[in-house]
Design an enzyme around this catalytic site. Structure first.
Site, PDB file in Angstrom:
ATOM      1  N   GLU A  76      61.983  55.720  30.977  1.00 32.42           N
ATOM      2  CA  GLU A  76      61.667  57.142  30.981  1.00 32.42           C
ATOM      3  C   GLU A  76      61.225  57.537  32.386  1.00 32.42           C
ATOM      4  O   GLU A  76      60.398  56.861  32.995  1.00 32.42           O
ATOM      5  CB  GLU A  76      60.556  57.471  29.982  1.00 32.42           C
TER       6      GLU A  76
ATOM      7  N   GLY B 271      50.713  54.840  32.320  1.00 35.96           N
ATOM      8  CA  GLY B 271      49.705  54.149  31.530  1.00 35.96           C
ATOM      9  C   GLY B 271      50.337  53.254  30.494  1.00 35.96           C
ATOM     10  O   GLY B 271      49.936  52.117  30.300  1.00 35.96           O
ATOM     11  N   ALA B 272      51.370  53.790  29.820  1.00 38.61           N
ATOM     12  CA  ALA B 272      52.060  53.029  28.779  1.00 38.61           C
ATOM     13  C   ALA B 272      53.346  53.757  28.438  1.00 38.61           C
ATOM     14  O   ALA B 272      53.557  54.906  28.823  1.00 38.61           O
ATOM     15  CB  ALA B 272      51.174  52.891  27.544  1.00 38.61           C
ATOM     16  N   MET B 273      54.224  53.066  27.681  1.00 39.25           N
ATOM     17  CA  MET B 273      55.522  53.630  27.328  1.00 39.25           C
ATOM     18  C   MET B 273      55.845  53.278  25.889  1.00 39.25           C
ATOM     19  O   MET B 273      55.748  52.130  25.469  1.00 39.25           O
ATOM     20  CB  MET B 273      56.606  53.101  28.273  1.00 39.25           C
ATOM     21  N   GLU B 274      56.286  54.300  25.134  1.00 41.41           N
ATOM     22  CA  GLU B 274      56.448  54.202  23.687  1.00 41.41           C
ATOM     23  C   GLU B 274      57.774  53.651  23.221  1.00 41.41           C
ATOM     24  O   GLU B 274      58.201  53.933  22.094  1.00 41.41           O
ATOM     25  CB  GLU B 274      56.240  55.586  23.063  1.00 41.41           C
ATOM     26  N   ASN B 275      58.464  52.852  24.021  1.00 45.42           N
ATOM     27  CA  ASN B 275      59.764  52.314  23.613  1.00 45.42           C
ATOM     28  C   ASN B 275      59.749  51.868  22.150  1.00 45.42           C
ATOM     29  O   ASN B 275      58.815  51.215  21.698  1.00 45.42           O
ATOM     30  CB  ASN B 275      60.124  51.096  24.480  1.00 45.42           C
TER      31      ASN B 275
ATOM     32  N   GLU C 213      50.685  56.064  22.009  1.00 40.92           N
ATOM     33  CA  GLU C 213      52.019  55.467  22.066  1.00 40.92           C
ATOM     34  C   GLU C 213      52.538  55.140  20.666  1.00 40.92           C
ATOM     35  O   GLU C 213      53.733  55.303  20.392  1.00 40.92           O
ATOM     36  CB  GLU C 213      52.001  54.215  22.949  1.00 40.92           C
TER      37      GLU C 213
ATOM     38  N   HIS D  31      53.867  58.208  18.937  1.00 37.21           N
ATOM     39  CA  HIS D  31      55.186  58.608  19.434  1.00 37.21           C
ATOM     40  C   HIS D  31      56.312  58.097  18.530  1.00 37.21           C
ATOM     41  O   HIS D  31      57.430  58.619  18.603  1.00 37.21           O
ATOM     42  CB  HIS D  31      55.414  58.069  20.847  1.00 37.21           C
TER      43      HIS D  31
ATOM     44  N   GLU E  69      55.237  65.157  24.129  1.00 36.00           N
ATOM     45  CA  GLU E  69      53.981  64.764  24.765  1.00 36.00           C
ATOM     46  C   GLU E  69      52.808  65.645  24.346  1.00 36.00           C
ATOM     47  O   GLU E  69      51.737  65.141  24.016  1.00 36.00           O
ATOM     48  CB  GLU E  69      54.131  64.763  26.294  1.00 36.00           C
TER      49      GLU E  69
END
Length: 882
Positions: free
Chosen positions: A128, A269-273, A306, A309, A328
Site C-alpha cells: 500500500e 506503523g502497520a499494514m492490514e494485509n 489493523e 480493517h 481509514e
C-alpha cells in the site's frame, strides 16, 4: 527538479478498468539480490466498459523483465512496450485470456521499503499504496479484486519461515539442494495493495481464538528469535479486538489463521494485509521494563485498527485512492470506540481531540489543506494524513451522533450486506447510512468535499422577564487552497445550559420541542435557538463531547470557566473549560513577555485547577489529563499569526512554575498517593495512576529548585518500569544539571543493545529545550546507533526535533530549518515517503514572525530548487511554498 513537474491525478477523471483479473497465481523464488517472480493472471475484458479493444497497461517499477506469455505462447519483444513505469500490450483477445509474466527484483537494494525488500535478513513486502508494481507487472489499482494463490520457494537456511495471505494449502520440506516451498491460498478477492509476503528466520508465538460461531482460528505472531517473551500483550490485544468486533459490530473473522509479523524497518506503523498483518516491531514488542504505558496503549489500539480493517478495508475496499477515508477514517473511528470501551471513554475522547487539534487543525489551516476525500493528488503516499484518518473518523462519529447509535449500527450492517467483496465509494457508505435510518445526509456529504476547519461563533443572551435564553450561532469556514468559496455544513452540536447550582437545566425550545440529548443541528450560516423556562442566566456548555471537529468561539470569562471546571456534567467540556482558561492566560502572558512585562501569576486558575485535581470521584487518568496544560503548539495555533516560539515557551514555563508553587503540597500528596502497588499492569487503572503521579512529578520540578530536581532523579533511580524512567528523563532533558548527564548515560548503557528502547534515548534528547539541542541532534545523527536508512531512527531523532521541539526547530537563526531541510534531501534519494513526511513539519511556517518566516522560506526554497526530487517531496514542498 530537472524534469517536468509530476502530473496531477484527479478524482473527476476516474474511469473503471478496461480489464478485470479474476485470479492471480504468484510463484516466488526468493533471493537477496535476484528474486524471481512468475505471475499468471486470468484476465478478461471489463463488460461494463467499451475497452475490450484497448491495450492492456500494467504498472511496474524497478523490475527486470524476462518473458511474457499470452495463453501459453511466448511474446516477441515487438508485441509489447516496456516504459519506465508501465508495460503495454496491444491487440489483446476479446475474450478471457491467461497472461504469464516473469520478472526479477532486488530486495536487498530496495531502500524505499516499498514493494519487496529485506530488513535485518527478513524478506518483507509493503504494497500500500502502490508497492505491488515493484514486485511484478500488474494493474496496481484498488478496484481490481482477484483471488490470490502464492507459491514461495527459498533456501531453507536463508528463510525457514515463508508466509503469505490466506490459508496454507501445501508445504514441501527442504530438498537435497536445501530449498523448500509453501503454497498459500486466499479465498477472498482482494486488491493488489493487500498482498503480503514474508520470508526469514523468525520465531513464532501461537494461540487460538474461538469465534462466535464456534470456529477455532489459529493466531500467530512472528518476531526475531529471542523476543517471544515480548508478545503476550500483543496477543491479548488481538483476542480482545476479535471479540469486540463480534460483539459491537457482528463481524466474525473469516480465515483459519491470523498472522502478525513484526519487522524493524517499516515506513508505516502497520499494514492490514489480508490474514498477514505486517507491523513495525515497536507496535508489537513490549515488556514492563522496555515499553511505556503509552507504548502498551498504542500496541492495543493499532492491533485493533489493523484487525478491524479485515471488514472495513479488506472485505470492503476502496474503489480508488481518493476514497482512502472510507477505509481509514471509518477504521480509526472503530479503533477509537474499541479503546473507549476497554479503557476510559472521557480520557480517550480528550486524547483523540488533542491529537486532532495538534495535527489536523494546522493541516486544515495551512497550505497542505485538503478535503477528507481529496479531489486531486500528485503522490498518493502524501495523503495518509491526519485529515484522512482523524478528521475522517470525526465524520463517522458525527454521522453516529446525527443518526443515533442504533441507526448507525443498522447502516453499518447494510453497508456490509450491500458491498462485501466490492470496491466502494463514500457515496456507497452514505447511501447505506441514509437508507437504513431514513435520514437525508445530502448536506452532510459536503464535509467530505470541503477542506478547512469550520468556526462556530456563538453568543448567549438571557431575557429575565421572559425566562428565555437565546443561543445565536454563526458558521464560517475560511478559504483553503483551491477552495475559496465555502458552503454551510450540517454540524451536530450537543449543548447544555447550567443553572446556578451547577446542574443541567431541561432544554425546551420555544416551540415546545424537548431536547433530551441536548443535540441541535447547525445547517445554515446563521442559526438561533430560543430556550424557554430558564429561571436565571445560565452558563452554556457547548459542543459537548466535541460533537463536531470545529473551532468554537464563545465569550466566557474566567468566572464562567471556573464554574464549568467545577460543575460541567460533560467530562470533555469540563476538561475543555480548564484548557480554555489556561489558553486565555497563556496568550496574555505571551503578549506581556513580548512587551517586556511580567505576566499575571494566575493564582485563581491554579486554585481552580487544584479543586479539580482534588476531586477523588474523578479517575486518576482524567485528573492527569486536567493537569496537562495546553502544549506550545496549542498556544501557537490559537495565536495564529506573528508567532514567537520562544515567548510561547517562556509563557508556558512561567505558568507551570506558578502552578507548582501554589499547588505544591497538593502535588506532593498526589505524587505520594498514586504509586501503584503490586506487579506492573498496563491496564487503564494503574496506567492512570502513573500518569497522574508523573504529571505531578513534572510540575513539582517546574520551579527548577534543587528539591524538585532531586525528586526526579530519585524517581529515575527507583523506577521499576519504562513509564517511570521515561517520565523522569523527559523532565531532566530540559535542565542543566549533573543528574541529567548521569541518568542519560545510565539509560544508554542499559539499553544500547535494544534498538527500540534506544529510540527513546534519541527522542528525549531531540525534544530538549536547552539552547544547544540542535548541535546535540546533529552530533547524534552521526552516532553509531543512528541510521537514516531506518525509519524509526529518523522519526525518533529528526522527526522528534522537527515536530516536538518548537524552540529548537524554530531557532531564530534558521539553523533548525536548514538541518531538517538537508535531512529531507538526503532521505529523498532513497526513501521519498519518509522525506515527504518530514517536509510536512514546515506546514505552519507562514504563521511565524517575519524573521523566522524568512529563514523558513529560505530552507523551503533550497529544497524546491533541488534537481531530481521525488514526486512525494516535490508535491509537499511546492504546495507548502505556494
Amino acid at each position: 527538479m530537472d524534469k517536468a513537474a509530476p502530473q496531477t491525478i484527479y478524482l473527476k477523471n476516474y474511469r473503471p478498468p478496461d480489464y478485470l483479473i479474476d485470479s492471480v497465481y504468484l510463484d516466488f523464488n526468493l533471493h537477496p539480490t535476484a528474486t524471481r517472480v512468475r505471475s499468471r493472471l486470468s484476465v478478461r475484458p471489463n463488460p461494463s466498459t467499451d475497452g475490450k479493444d484497448q491495450p492492456l497497461i500494467l504498472d511496474g517499477e524497478e523490475l527486470v523483465l524476462e518473458e511474457i506469455r499470452l495463453n501459453g505462447q511466448k511474446l516477441e519483444e515487438n508485441a509489447y512496450d516496456v516504459g519506465k513505469s508501465t508495460l503495454t500490450l496491444a491487440g489483446m483477445p476479446g475474450e478471457p485470456f491467461e497472461l504469464e509474466i516473469t520478472t526479477y527484483c532486488n530486495p536487498e537494494a530496495n531502500q524505499s521499503l516499498s514493494g519487496l525488500y529485506r530488513s535485518r535478513g527478513i524478506f518483507c513486502t509493503q504494497c500500500e499504496a502502490e508497492g505491488f508494481r515493484r514486485i511484478t507487472y500488474f494493474p496496481d489499482r484498488p478496484d481490481i479484486l482477484a483471488r490470490y494463490t502464492t507459491r514461495i520457494q527459498a533456501d531453507h537456511a536463508l528463510a525457514p519461515i515463508l508466509l503469505s495471505n490466506g490459508n496454507r494449502v501445501a508445504r514441501q520440506e527442504p530438498s537435497n539442494n536445501g530449498t523448500h516451498c509453501v503454497v498459500w491460498e486466499d479465498p477472498h478477492p482482494k486488491p493488489s495493495y493487500l498482498f503480503a509476503l514474508v520470508g526469514g528466520d523468525l520465531a513464532c508465538v501461537s494461540d487460538t481464538f474461538t469465534t462466535v460461531s464456534g470456529r477455532e482460528v489459529t493466531l500467530q505472531i512472528y518476531v526475531e528469535p529471542g523476543k517471544e517473551d515480548r508478545c503476550a500483550w500483543a496477543m491479548e490485544s488481538l483476542k480482545k479486538s476479535m471479540r469486540w468486533d463480534e460483539e459491537r459490530w457482528g463481524r466474525e473473522y473469516d480465515l483459519d489463521i491470523f498472522m502478525i509479523v513484526a519487522v524493524s524497518d517499516f515506513n508505516m506503523g502497520a499494514m492490514e494485509n489480508k490474514g498477514l498483518n505486517i507491523f513495525n516491531d515497536k507496535l508489537i514488542l513490549a515488556l514492563p521494563d522496555t515499553a511505556s504505558d503509552g507504548d502498551y496503549a498504542a500496541i492495543e489500539a493499532v492491533i485493533a485498527h489493523e484487525y478491524f480493517h479485515n471488514w472495513t478495508g479488506n472485505r470492503i475496499t476502496c474503489r480508488d485512492w481518493f476514497q482512502l477515508c472510507l477505509k481509514e477514517g471509518l477504521t480509526v473511528f472503530r479503533d477509537q470506540e474499541f479503546s473507549s470501551d476497554l479503557r476510559s471513554r472521557p480520557v480517550k475522547r480528550i486524547s483523540d481531540v488533542r491529537m486532532l487539534k495538534t495535527h489536523q487543525f494546522p493541516e486544515d489551516g495551512g497550505p497542505l489543506a485538503h478535503p477528507v476525500r481529496p479531489d486531486s493528488y500528485m503522490e498518493i503516499n502524501n495523503f495518509y494524513t491526519a485529515t484522512v484518518y482523524e478528521k475522517g473518523a470525526e465524520l463517522c462519529r458525527m454521522i453516529q451522533t446525527i443518526l443515533g447509535p442504533e441507526n448507525f449500527r443498522n447502516g453499518m450492517d447494510l453497508y456490509f450486506e450491500r458491498h462485501d467483496g466490492e470496491a466502494a465509494t463514500v457515496e456507497d457508505f452514505i447511501a447505506s447510512m441514509s437508507d437504513a435510518s431514513g435520514t437525508d445526509l445530502t448536506q452532510f456529504t459536503t464535509w467530505y468535499e470541503q477542506a478547512g476547519t469550520p468556526e462556530l461563533a456563538c453568543s448567549l443572551t438571557y431575557d429575565a422577564a421572559a425566562k428565555v435564553a437565546e443561543l445565536s450561532v454563526s458558521q464560517i469556514t475560511s478559504a483553503t487552497p483551491g477552495q475559496h468559496k465555502k458552503t454551510p455544513l450540517h454540524i451536530p452540536m450537543r449543548i447544555g445550559l447550567l443553572g446556578r447550582n451547577g446542574n443541567d437545566l431541561p432544554l425546551r425550545l420555544e416551540n415546545g420541542e424537548e431536547l433530551e440529548t441536548g443535540l441541535v443541528h447547525i445547517r445554515q450560516q446563521e442559526e438561533v435557538f430560543r430556550f424557554a423556562g430558564i429561571p436565571s442566566r445560565p452558563v452554556p456548555s457547548l459542543m459537548r463531547d466535541f460533537s463536531a471537529p470545529v473551532k468554537l468561539t464563545m465569550s466566557l470569562d474566567a468566572d464562567d470557566l471556573e464554574f464549568l471546571m467545577a460543575n460541567d456534567s460533560d467530562p470533555f467540556n469540563r476538561w475543555q473549560a480548564g484548557q480554555s482558561y489556561a489558553l486565555m492566560l497563556l496568550i496574555k502572558a505571551v503578549t506581556a513577555i513580548r512587551e517586556g512585562r511580567e505576566p499575571d501569576p494566575a493564582k485563581a486558575f491554579a486554585k481552580a485547577l487544584g479543586a479539580t485535581l482534588g476531586d477523588e470521584s474523578l479517575e486518576p487518568a482524567y485528573r492527569a489529563a486536567v493537569l496537562a496544560l495546553p502544549s506550545e503548539s496549542d498556544i501557537a495555533r490559537e495565536i495564529a499569526r506573528d508567532i514567537d516560539p520562544d515567548a510561547i515557551h517562556q509563557a508556558r514555563e512561567f505558568l507551570r512554575n506558578n502552578i507548582s508553587r501554589v499547588l505544591h503540597d497538593a502535588l506532593v500528596a498526589i505524587y505520594e498517593a498514586n504509586n501503584p502497588t503490586g506487579p506492573y499492569s498496563p491496564e487503564a487503572e494503574n496506567a492512570g495512576k502513573r500518569a497522574l503521579r508523573n504529571g505531578a512529578l513534572g510540575l513539582l520540578a517546574a520551579t527548577g529548585e534543587p528539591a524538585g530536581l532531586a525528586r526526579v532523579a530519585d524517581h529515575y533511580r527507583n523506577a521499576e518500569n519504562m513509564t517511570d524512567m521515561v517520565s523522569a528523563l523527559s523532565v531532566l532533558t530540559n535542565v542543566h544539571d549533573d543528574a541529567r548527564t548521569e541518568v542519560f548515560s545510565d539509560f544508554y548503557e542499559r539499553w544500547k543493545d535494544d534498538h527500540l528502547v534506544i529510540d527513546k534515548w534519541f527522542m528525549l534528547q531531540a525534544m530538549s529545550t536547552l539552547p544547544a539541542t540542535l548541535e546535540k541532534v546533529q552530533a547524534l545523527a552521526s552516532h553509531r546507533l543512528f541510521s537514516l536508512k531506518t525509519p524509526n531512527k529518523v522519526r525518533a531523532l529528526i522527526g522528534a526535533f522537527a515536530a516536538m521541539n518548537p524552540t529548537g526547530f524554530n531557532r531564530p537563526d534558521g539553523e533548525g530549518y536548514k538541518f531538517v531541510a538537508n535531512s529531507v534531501l538526503e532521505l529523498d534519494k532513497f526513501n521519498p515517503q519518509i522525506a515527504a513526511r518530514l517536509m510536512g513539519n514546515f506546514k505552519s511556517w507562514r504563521m511565524l514572525e517575519k524573521c523566522r518566516r524568512a529563514r523558513a522560506r529560505e530552507a523551503l526554497e533550497s529544497v524546491a530548487k533541488t534537481k531530481g526530487l521525488s514526486r512525494d517531496t516535490f508535491e509537499i514542498v511546492t504546495k507548502t511554498l505556494d
